[in-house]
Enzyme design. Structure first.
Site, mmCIF file in Angstrom:
data_model
loop_
_atom_site.group_PDB
_atom_site.id
_atom_site.type_symbol
_atom_site.label_atom_id
_atom_site.label_comp_id
_atom_site.label_asym_id
_atom_site.label_seq_id
_atom_site.Cartn_x
_atom_site.Cartn_y
_atom_site.Cartn_z
ATOM 1 N N GLY A 236 -51.847 3.548 0.955
ATOM 2 C CA GLY A 236 -52.645 4.339 1.868
ATOM 3 C C GLY A 236 -51.711 5.045 2.825
ATOM 4 O O GLY A 236 -50.504 5.122 2.585
ATOM 5 N N ARG A 237 -52.248 5.535 3.930
ATOM 6 C CA ARG A 237 -51.400 6.204 4.911
ATOM 7 C C ARG A 237 -50.741 5.233 5.878
ATOM 8 O O ARG A 237 -49.774 5.591 6.555
ATOM 9 C CB ARG A 237 -52.184 7.259 5.678
ATOM 10 N N GLU B 188 -46.951 5.013 6.259
ATOM 11 C CA GLU B 188 -46.266 6.161 6.853
ATOM 12 C C GLU B 188 -45.943 5.918 8.324
ATOM 13 O O GLU B 188 -44.965 6.447 8.828
ATOM 14 C CB GLU B 188 -47.122 7.422 6.719
ATOM 15 N N TYR C 13 -46.271 5.660 -5.460
ATOM 16 C CA TYR C 13 -47.027 6.855 -5.793
ATOM 17 C C TYR C 13 -45.998 7.897 -6.239
ATOM 18 O O TYR C 13 -44.985 8.087 -5.557
ATOM 19 C CB TYR C 13 -47.825 7.319 -4.566
ATOM 20 N N CYS D 132 -48.149 1.977 -4.164
ATOM 21 C CA CYS D 132 -48.470 3.312 -3.686
ATOM 22 C C CYS D 132 -47.487 3.742 -2.602
ATOM 23 O O CYS D 132 -46.313 3.923 -2.865
ATOM 24 C CB CYS D 132 -49.923 3.365 -3.225
ATOM 25 N N HIS D 133 -47.931 3.886 -1.341
ATOM 26 C CA HIS D 133 -47.059 4.285 -0.240
ATOM 27 C C HIS D 133 -46.332 3.097 0.382
ATOM 28 O O HIS D 133 -45.495 3.280 1.269
ATOM 29 C CB HIS D 133 -47.856 5.024 0.839
#
Length: 188
Positions: free
Chosen positions: A86-87, A90, A136, A116-117
């Site tokens: 997900g974000r 980040e 990702y 993923c992230h």
């Protein structure tokens, strides 16, 4: 007492990538603590793939209460680490306590799952150097900038690390992680 696993996320964590490992680990008999920047309810999101879009779409997902703030985590209390995507990765990658937690598990050679992230946090923690990691696919440059070797795969295993690209990889990703975890810290 069941072995404990720590899961690192925050606002913008991908709902499926948080809940799938969380529930799979509970099902297998592990205790799971969710850690976030602060101990509060976090807002997760749903990333989906829609025909005609160059990237994923995002909608609000479920909320989930974090059990502990990163600053209060003693990683030695846990047998393994999960970093969903997900974000959230980040921005949590900039948190020195999130980095400290990640570094502990790599120094200990304990099982780590990231998807993923999630590898963005691993790169920021400086633990990907020379390690093979999936993520990702658009994060290939992030993995490589962190010193890692990118592999476009579903359940990529490099020593104590198991990575995947996104939630469609859950079966292969968690299958490989559970093998490592059950060997390192069996339940019962």
């Amino acid at each position: 007492m069941a072995p404990k696993v720590i899961l690192l996320t925050g606002d913008g964590g991908e709902t499926l990538e948080v809940f799938y490992p969380y529930q799979r680990l509970l099902e297998a008999g592990y205790e799971v603590d969710v850690a976030a920047p602060s101990k509060r309810k976090v807002q997760l999101v749903v990333h989906d793939f829609v025909e005609g879009f160059d990237t994923y779409t995002e909608k609000l997902g479920h909320t989930l209460a974090a059990d502990v703030a990163f600053a209060d985590v003693d990683p030695s209390e846990y047998v393994a680490l999960v970093v969903p995507g997900g974000r959230a990765p980040e921005y949590i990658r900039n948190d020195p306590d999130a980095q400290r937690i990640v570094q502990h598990f790599f120094a200990a050679g304990a099982p780590v799952a990231a998807i993923c992230h999630g590898p963005m946090l691993l790169a920021a923690a400086g633990v990907l150097e020379g390690r093979t990691s999936s993520a990702y696919p658009e994060l290939r440059l992030d993995v490589e900038a962190g010193g890692g070797i990118f592999e476009d795969g579903a359940g990529v295993v490099d020593g104590n690390l198991v990575t995947g690209r996104a939630w469609p990889d859950h079966p292969a990703w968690m299958r490989e992680f559970m093998k490592l975890l059950e060997a390192a810290a069996p339940v019962g």
